[in-house]
Every structure is written in C-alpha cells, then in structure tokens.
Design a protein around this motif. Structure first.
Motif, PDB file in Angstrom:
ATOM      1  N   ALA A   1      74.597  -1.157   5.195  1.00 23.13           N
ATOM      2  CA  ALA A   1      75.922  -0.547   5.333  1.00 23.13           C
ATOM      3  C   ALA A   1      76.026   0.478   6.456  1.00 23.13           C
ATOM      4  N   ASP A   2      74.981   1.248   6.725  1.00 20.26           N
ATOM      5  CA  ASP A   2      75.068   2.321   7.717  1.00 20.26           C
ATOM      6  C   ASP A   2      74.286   2.030   8.992  1.00 20.26           C
ATOM      7  N   LYS A   3      73.929   0.768   9.200  1.00 17.81           N
ATOM      8  CA  LYS A   3      73.111   0.433  10.363  1.00 17.81           C
ATOM      9  C   LYS A   3      73.692  -0.727  11.153  1.00 17.81           C
TER      10      LYS A   3
ATOM     11  N   PRO B   1      73.590   3.961  14.442  1.00 18.75           N
ATOM     12  CA  PRO B   1      74.492   4.486  15.470  1.00 18.75           C
ATOM     13  C   PRO B   1      74.598   6.014  15.423  1.00 18.75           C
ATOM     14  N   ARG B   2      74.730   6.600  16.613  1.00 15.48           N
ATOM     15  CA  ARG B   2      74.877   8.056  16.771  1.00 15.48           C
ATOM     16  C   ARG B   2      75.876   8.299  17.895  1.00 15.48           C
TER      17      ARG B   2
ATOM     18  N   LEU C   1      72.307   4.023  19.937  1.00 14.59           N
ATOM     19  CA  LEU C   1      71.596   3.497  18.783  1.00 14.59           C
ATOM     20  C   LEU C   1      70.249   4.193  18.705  1.00 14.59           C
ATOM     21  N   ASP C   2      69.916   4.720  17.540  1.00 12.59           N
ATOM     22  CA  ASP C   2      68.659   5.447  17.312  1.00 12.59           C
ATOM     23  C   ASP C   2      67.908   4.813  16.154  1.00 12.59           C
TER      24      ASP C   2
ATOM     25  N   ALA D   1      67.733   3.356  23.114  1.00 13.52           N
ATOM     26  CA  ALA D   1      68.106   4.622  22.476  1.00 13.52           C
ATOM     27  C   ALA D   1      68.563   5.659  23.502  1.00 13.52           C
ATOM     28  N   GLN D   2      68.192   5.476  24.777  1.00 14.42           N
ATOM     29  CA  GLN D   2      68.564   6.427  25.825  1.00 14.42           C
ATOM     30  C   GLN D   2      69.781   5.977  26.633  1.00 14.42           C
ATOM     31  N   ASN D   3      70.227   4.755  26.414  1.00 19.41           N
ATOM     32  CA  ASN D   3      71.370   4.219  27.152  1.00 19.41           C
ATOM     33  C   ASN D   3      72.464   3.839  26.161  1.00 19.41           C
TER      34      ASN D   3
END
Length: 182
Positions: free
Chosen positions: A67-69, A99-100, A110-111, A145-147
């Motif tokens: 649900a949260d990913k 997601p962040r 995305l982390d 994660a950096q882009n």
C-alpha cells in the motif's frame, strides 16, 4: 477551555477547506522516467572494475503490491570492463521502494530500495555475473534514489504553489497524491 476547542475546530475545518491536492498517475511518472532511457551513467565499483549502465526500460507501479510502496521494474544494459576485458550484460530487475517528496527541489524520489529479484537476459552470461550483479543493482538503486522520478512543473500554477507546501503524501493503487495548504 471551550474557546480553545472551538478555535481548534474552526481552524481544522478552514485548513481542510483550503487544502490543495495533486494526484500523479503511474503514467505521468513513467512518462517522466522515459527521459532517463538510453542515458549512460557510470557506476563506481572501485579501481579494479569499471561499469556503466544504460537504462533500456523502467516502469513504476504505485501501491499495487504494498500500500505505501512503489514497485520499480526495469531493464538495463550493463557495460563492464575488468582487466581489459569488456562484457555487456542485459539484465532485468525488480525493486520495491518508498516514495519521498523533497519540497526544496519540488521533486519526488524513491528511497529504501529493496531488490526483489533479477534476471540475466544474456544466454552467455558468465558465473562472474552472479557475483557482480548484486553490486551493480545496489549501485543502480543508489542512482535512482538520487535522481527524481518526477519534478513539479514550475509553469503549472497549482504545482508551483504546492511545491513548498506539501504536508503529506499518500499512495493508492495506480496513483500518488501530494497534499498541501493554500
């Protein structure tokens, strides 16, 4: 006491009425990710090994398995050079990520990548690939994660206004919603 409760209720109702939302669909995020396709980026694996990755396909599915990913699936060509020998590997991988939103950049990242599985698409892939592949996939996750996977559009009034006022992020199957205040 009653005045403070009444004030809190009025403030809560007025805040709820002035909330802004922006819903991003999987298609919008995947469309943004297509700009990364065909682009080479180096991966640092030390002085003993040079590698580069070219993304050939990448897709994000939101809130469907968890649900949260987000589920990130992709295909990449890995160019590996070690001791003057070059190898090209075609790999497919699946990741789970969270997601962040970064309000300073107005961008969605995305982390917390978790490798769910990978497959070498080459028939002639060596045994060395099984040793090196987890390192390459971890480096790919760090790159992603950096882009950002999506950047708010400064030309759109809602997105420009929402950029610095995002208070929450929620995911439902197929979409991601950013909530903010006016």
């Amino acid at each position: 006491m009653m005045k403070s409760i009444l004030f809190f209720l009025i403030f809560s109702v007025s805040a709820a009425l002035s909330a802004q939302t922006l819903t991003l669909t999987e298609q919008q995020i995947n469309q943004h990710l297509t700009t990364q396709l065909g682009r080479d980026f180096p991966i640092n694996l030390g002085s003993w090994l040079k590698a580069g990755v070219r993304l050939a396909d990448i897709q994000v599915a939101l809130g469907r398995q968890e649900a949260d990913k987000a589920r990130v699936s992709g295909r990449a060509v890995v160019i590996l050079e070690q001791g003057g020998v070059r190898r090209d590997w075609d790999i497919s991988g699946d990741f789970s990520a969270r997601p962040r939103f970064n309000s300073e950049e107005g961008a969605l990242y995305l982390d917390e990548f978790e490798l769910l599985g990978y497959r070498l698409n080459n028939q002639d892939a060596s045994g060395q690939a099984n040793f090196i592949m987890p390192l390459l996939l971890q480096s790919l996750a760090e790159y992603l994660a950096q882009n950002p996977v999506y950047r708010l559009d400064e030309q759109d009034p809602l997105q420009r206004q929402l950029k610095e006022s995002v208070l929450g992020l929620s995911i439902s199957p197929g979409q991601l919603t950013l909530q903010g205040l006016e």
